[in-house]
Design a protein around this motif. Structure first.
Motif, mmCIF file in Angstrom:
data_model
loop_
_atom_site.group_PDB
_atom_site.id
_atom_site.type_symbol
_atom_site.label_atom_id
_atom_site.label_comp_id
_atom_site.label_asym_id
_atom_site.label_seq_id
_atom_site.Cartn_x
_atom_site.Cartn_y
_atom_site.Cartn_z
ATOM 1 N N LEU A 332 25.504 0.867 -12.317
ATOM 2 C CA LEU A 332 25.070 1.386 -13.607
ATOM 3 C C LEU A 332 26.020 2.423 -14.157
ATOM 4 N N LEU A 333 26.525 3.293 -13.281
ATOM 5 C CA LEU A 333 27.381 4.387 -13.717
ATOM 6 C C LEU A 333 28.461 4.640 -12.682
ATOM 7 N N PRO A 334 29.685 4.931 -13.128
ATOM 8 C CA PRO A 334 30.691 5.438 -12.189
ATOM 9 C C PRO A 334 30.414 6.907 -11.895
ATOM 10 N N VAL A 335 31.404 7.648 -11.471
ATOM 11 C CA VAL A 335 31.200 9.059 -11.152
ATOM 12 C C VAL A 335 31.004 9.846 -12.447
ATOM 13 N N VAL A 336 29.796 10.384 -12.628
ATOM 14 C CA VAL A 336 29.450 11.155 -13.827
ATOM 15 C C VAL A 336 28.669 12.385 -13.383
#
Length: 512
Positions: A332-336
């Motif tokens: 869903l998301l990379p490193v955030v």
């Protein structure tokens, strides 16, 4: 495809070509055999291209291959879980794409793969397949509801195929098709968080190891000579300071190379909501678009490591039923930043609105022992070696005392702080790990069973591992080292009807 297939086969053809050319001494016959190999690859690609067809027929898609033996794969549209579009570098140069259809049957490419369609055709097929699937399911639901209400069967009309009718079907049950919505577009400055994940940090060492292995195994065939590789290794062995410098250079290159690799794979990451699907697009060289059916999403998993926690960043994956290759397709998301990840997952899937419950103190002792024991074993080995070499005993004892305390104790305490589980009435959550801490949030309806496990050491400590069986993601999520009361009360709280027949009130007689 007559260009793409031979180029893609080059890694498999490289060693035979090198062997033919070098072993043959660059003679006329070696060039002939090399030419035959290349021409054979082109002919093979031509046959694959001629004998491959696909077609949407009514409520199914048919993929026909007849390279050696005829193979007809039929994919019912209602079984489609998602459609992925990727554009590898050579495909992008030629305006082509690879379309993969995920049916949840397996994680391999054989579910449904169209390699070499034009980019426009891939996007048209993706929109047509996903919307036709939604229309087919809506009509099936309407027919089922009407049939149960009136007692008479209802037959849905056929869905139009091809063209605008396939790409833009009529809205189901008179409801308008929801517009596309961008959930998040990851800023490029957040790519600087990439090296913190550690996934690409060891790329320099992997490249160096691959080059060394190639030199030793194929040095003679490549014209370098295996003896030359051994001589270079002995020369470096006689000069350990140069070897140390090389290792330090690789260590310095780790964050830079890792950051570049991370940026290549996660460039311009976007998460969108399209027609009932979560669509994640990412990639610089190979642009990839992954679609996850929203109604099959059962939760999410937030992961971080030690360095990521210090920086306040995390990664996120979706927990989806019937998803093949969930480790890559479910991202869903990379490193955030953690705050952004919590907001995005809460908005796209749903929030978790309860605090995690701590595990009993005995779990802390177990975490400490398991963190200190490996360091203690290393120190005892070093002590034996030091005594054998005559090092001062006070220095050895100092290292023996400080190493487990300085490395093992913080790790054990952090692992205990990471343990937790909770339930907010709609979703349950479990968390564990330190070097890789993972918190899974799963909807109550996704739980299909419970498993209580106890090892010999856990029996001695009086704790249990409680596993929530889920028909999605990894199949089960572990609450490690819970107390006896938590092992019985937590499942009873989440699924009270299931456990009611097996639980007794205090003081009530027990039946055998």
């Amino acid at each position: 495809m007559l260009l793409i297939d031979p180029v893609r086969m080059l890694p498999n053809l490289l060693l035979p070509l090198v062997g033919v050319l070098f072993v043959g001494g660059f003679s006329g016959s070696s060039y002939v055999w090399a030419t035959v190999t290349v021409v054979g690859a082109v002919v093979f690609a031509l046959i694959r291209w001629v004998t491959f067809t696909y077609e949407i027929v009514g409520d199914r898609m048919e993929i026909n291959r007849s390279l050696i033996s005829r193979s007809l794969r039929t994919i019912p549209l209602e079984r489609v879980r998602g459609v992925d579009v990727s554009t590898p570098p050579l495909h992008r140069l030629l305006g082509l794409a690879v379309l993969k259809i995920d049916t949840g049957a397996s994680g391999g490419d054989e579910e449904g793969k169209l390699d070499g369609v034009t980019l426009e055709e891939a996007e048209r097929l993706k929109a047509a397949l996903l919307r036709r699937v939604a229309v087919a399911r809506a009509r099936a639901g309407t027919a089922e509801t009407a049939g149960s209400g009136s007692g008479s069967p209802v037959t849905a009309g056929p869905v139009a195929t091809g063209g605008a009718a396939a790409a833009h079907p009529a809205p189901a049950q008179g409801r308008p098709v929801p517009p596309e919505r961008t959930i998040i577009s990851v800023p490029r400055r957040w790519l600087l968080y990439g090296p913190l994940s550690g996934a690409y940090l060891f790329t320099p060492f992997a490249l160096a190891g691959g080059a060394i292995g190639l030199a030793f195994q194929w040095g003679n065939e490549l014209g370098v000579g295996r003896d030359a590789a051994w001589q270079a290794a002995r020369w470096l062995g006689d000069r350990p300071y140069l070897l140390l410098v090389a290792v330090l250079l690789l260590v310095v290159a780790m964050p830079f190379v890792g950051g570049v690799m991370y940026a290549v794979f996660n460039w311009d990451f976007r998460l969108e909501d399209r027609d009932g699907y979560l669509v994640a697009e990412r990639g610089l060289i190979n642009r990839r678009s992954v679609s996850l059916e929203t109604r099959r999403v059962r939760g999410y998993e937030i992961v971080d490591g030690l360095a990521e926690r210090r920086a306040g960043v995390v990664r996120a994956w979706a927990i989806v039923t019937g998803l093949g290759d969930s480790s890559t397709r479910g991202q869903l998301l990379p490193v955030v930043p953690r705050k952004v990840a919590v907001e995005v997952t809460a908005g796209a899937i749903g929030p978790f609105l309860a605090d995690l419950r701590p595990h009993p103190p005995v779990a802390r002792r177990r975490r400490l022992f398991r963190a200190i024991a490996p360091w203690l074993a290393v120190c005892l080995t070093a002590l034996a070696a030091a005594v054998a070499t005559g090092l001062p005993l006070w220095w050895v004892l100092t290292v023996l005392a400080l190493a487990p305390a300085g490395l093992g104790v913080p790790l054990g305490l952090d692992r205990y702080r990471s343990l937790g589980h909770g339930y907010d009435g709609a979703r349950l959550s479990v968390r564990s790990g330190s070097l890789r801490r993972s918190q899974a949030v799963v909807e109550r309806r996704a739980v299909v069973g419970w498993r209580i496990r106890q090892t010999w050491f856990q029996r001695r400590a009086g704790v249990y591992t409680l596993i929530a069986g889920v028909g999605a993601g990894e199949g089960g999520y572990h609450a490690v080292d819970v107390s006896a009361g938590q092992a019985g009360d937590f499942p009873a709280e989440v699924t009270p009807d299931w456990l009611a027949p097996f639980r007794t009130e205090p003081g009530a007689p027990r039946s055998s």
